[in-house]
Enzyme design. Structure first.
Site, PDB file in Angstrom:
ATOM      1  N   ASN A   1       0.827  -1.206   0.000  1.00  9.03           N
ATOM      2  CA  ASN A   1       0.000   0.000   0.000  1.00  9.03           C
ATOM      3  C   ASN A   1       0.861   1.256   0.000  1.00  9.03           C
ATOM      4  OD1 ASN A   1      -2.006  -1.847   0.222  1.00  9.03           O
ATOM      5  ND2 ASN A   1      -2.414  -1.486   2.389  1.00  9.03           N
TER       6      ASN A   1
ATOM      7  N   ASP B   1      -0.618   4.150   0.940  1.00 13.45           N
ATOM      8  CA  ASP B   1      -1.457   5.104   1.659  1.00 13.45           C
ATOM      9  C   ASP B   1      -0.849   5.602   2.967  1.00 13.45           C
ATOM     10  OD1 ASP B   1      -1.796   2.945   3.489  1.00 13.45           O
ATOM     11  OD2 ASP B   1      -3.660   2.310   2.513  1.00 13.45           O
TER      12      ASP B   1
ATOM     13  N   HIS C   1       5.856  -0.548  -2.529  1.00 14.92           N
ATOM     14  CA  HIS C   1       5.460   0.234  -3.711  1.00 14.92           C
ATOM     15  C   HIS C   1       5.574   1.733  -3.476  1.00 14.92           C
ATOM     16  CE1 HIS C   1       2.970  -3.470  -5.245  1.00 14.92           C
ATOM     17  NE2 HIS C   1       4.266  -3.613  -5.384  1.00 14.92           N
TER      18      HIS C   1
ATOM     19  N   CYS D   1      12.343  13.417  -7.552  1.00 17.15           N
ATOM     20  CA  CYS D   1      12.643  14.266  -8.704  1.00 17.15           C
ATOM     21  C   CYS D   1      12.954  13.391  -9.918  1.00 17.15           C
ATOM     22  CB  CYS D   1      13.825  15.180  -8.386  1.00 17.15           C
ATOM     23  SG  CYS D   1      14.316  16.147  -9.826  1.00 17.15           S
TER      24      CYS D   1
ATOM     25  N   CYS E   1      17.068  14.686 -10.744  1.00 18.61           N
ATOM     26  CA  CYS E   1      18.210  14.338  -9.875  1.00 18.61           C
ATOM     27  C   CYS E   1      17.883  13.202  -8.904  1.00 18.61           C
ATOM     28  CB  CYS E   1      18.703  15.575  -9.114  1.00 18.61           C
ATOM     29  SG  CYS E   1      17.501  16.237  -7.939  1.00 18.61           S
TER      30      CYS E   1
ATOM     31  N   CYS F   1      17.095  21.098  -9.099  1.00 22.00           N
ATOM     32  CA  CYS F   1      17.473  21.000 -10.521  1.00 22.00           C
ATOM     33  C   CYS F   1      16.374  21.476 -11.471  1.00 22.00           C
ATOM     34  CB  CYS F   1      17.892  19.565 -10.864  1.00 22.00           C
ATOM     35  SG  CYS F   1      16.507  18.425 -11.041  1.00 22.00           S
TER      36      CYS F   1
ATOM     37  N   GLY G   1      -5.221  -9.117   3.233  1.00 24.22           N
ATOM     38  CA  GLY G   1      -5.884  -8.177   2.317  1.00 24.22           C
ATOM     39  C   GLY G   1      -5.170  -7.914   1.018  1.00 24.22           C
ATOM     40  N   THR G   2      -4.580  -8.962   0.432  1.00 29.32           N
ATOM     41  CA  THR G   2      -4.022  -8.780  -0.903  1.00 29.32           C
ATOM     42  C   THR G   2      -4.542  -9.867  -1.829  1.00 29.32           C
ATOM     43  OG1 THR G   2      -2.019  -8.687  -2.263  1.00 29.32           O
ATOM     44  CG2 THR G   2      -1.859  -9.986  -0.223  1.00 29.32           C
TER      45      THR G   2
ATOM     46  N   ALA H   1      -9.900  -7.686   7.849  1.00 32.50           N
ATOM     47  CA  ALA H   1      -8.665  -7.441   8.598  1.00 32.50           C
ATOM     48  C   ALA H   1      -8.936  -6.786   9.958  1.00 32.50           C
ATOM     49  CB  ALA H   1      -7.732  -6.551   7.768  1.00 32.50           C
TER      50      ALA H   1
END
Ligand code: OAD
Length: 273
Positions: free
Chosen positions: A110, A112, A147, A155, A158, A182, A219-220, A263
């Site tokens: 997640n 979040d 993730h 950026c 850079c 930059c 929960g996946t 969950a």
């Protein structure tokens, strides 16, 4: 005995809770379902995020190169959605256990930041009436955001990373955030389709998977790699595989204990919280 919990959920719950209490090393792998109880949309459910959007139109480096404004608009909407959500009892139970147990790892798909927020609340002692406020939050190096995070930017020039919670004005290309160092466009610090996970994060998660005694998968849908393979690696290395998910997944057949539960209902009890 595999999937005994399908026939006797209480026996499955007791077995998982006992194993979690005894284990010196635990890996928890979480997905969008753990945050569903906080009101964050999942990706593949009935109201899932990918129902109205094609991932390759929004969550790829090519999409950002083609139309950074559109991609930021979508991420701005996701940020606003999540910013109004609170960690639920599942996030908090995990954060409390992680705070007192150095062998407890959380690898989340997640973005979040609700695990991080739960850890912050636990460390500040504001997460529950019985909390004395003396615990420390989950050490960042044992909370692995596979993730990335909606609330960090990177950026495109850079590579500089930074926390970022301010609203992004995505009304025009000219208003998108740019790097102070930059001048290149800033992007959300999340892993997009076609990109690799951060090697350090993946390495740490792989090590936790190979060495844990219990792998708790919550929960996946377990269809996105390499995250899903962490659970398989843990099971192959001898860990007890416990799955908490109202729906079956490709991992369900391998799970030693499968709990068809939400969950937020299941985790506090499983973790003795
Ligand atoms: P999915 O949306 O694919 O799956 C969510 C899972 O949560 C489903 O298996 C549901 O049955 C389950 N679920 C729903 N409500 C639940 C609840 N209250 N308690 C427990 N489980 C519940 O989300 P992920 O598996 O996290 O990647 O998706 C993996 C990755 O695919 C995401 O990280 C994202 C996406 O593409 C990237 O963006 C790189």
């Amino acid at each position: 005995m595999p999937n005994r919990s399908d026939r006797d959920p209480d026996a499955g719950r007791r077995r998982a809770a006992a194993a979690l209490a005894d284990a010196r090393r635990v890996l928890v792998l979480t997905g969008a379902g753990i945050s569903a109880d906080s009101g964050v949309p999942t990706f593949r459910g009935e109201d899932g995020l990918w129902r109205d959007h094609r991932p390759e139109e929004l969550a790829t480096p090519e999409a950002f190169a083609r139309d950074p404004r559109l991609v930021w608009e979508w991420y701005g909407w996701r940020r606003r959605t999540v910013a109004g959500c609170e960690p639920n009892p599942a996030h908090l139970a995990l954060a409390r256990r992680a705070a007192r147990d150095e062998g407890f790892w959380i690898a989340t798909q997640n973005v979040d930041a609700l695990h991080e927020e739960a850890a912050r609340r636990v460390s500040e002692g504001g997460d529950g009436p019985e909390d004395g406020g003396e615990e420390e939050g989950a050490a960042p190096d044992r909370l692995l955001e596979l993730h990335g995070s909606l609330f960090r930017i990177r950026c495109t020039g850079c590579g500089r990373r930074a926390p970022h919670r301010e609203q992004v004005d995505a009304s025009e290309l000219a208003t998108l955030p740019r790097c102070g160092a930059c001048g290149a466009l800033l992007r959300p610090d999340v892993v997009w389709f076609g990109e690799s996970l951060e090697p350090d994060v993946l390495e740490a998660a792989g090590r936790a998977a190979r060495t844990c005694e219990v792998c708790l998968v919550v929960g996946t849908s377990a269809v996105v790699q390499p995250a899903a393979s962490l659970a398989v690696s843990a099971a192959r290395s001898g860990a007890l595989l416990v799955e908490v998910n109202p729906e079956e997944t490709p991992l369900s057949a391998r799970a030693d204990v499968r709990l068809a539960a939400r969950a937020a209902d299941a985790l506090p009890g499983l973790l003795g919280d």
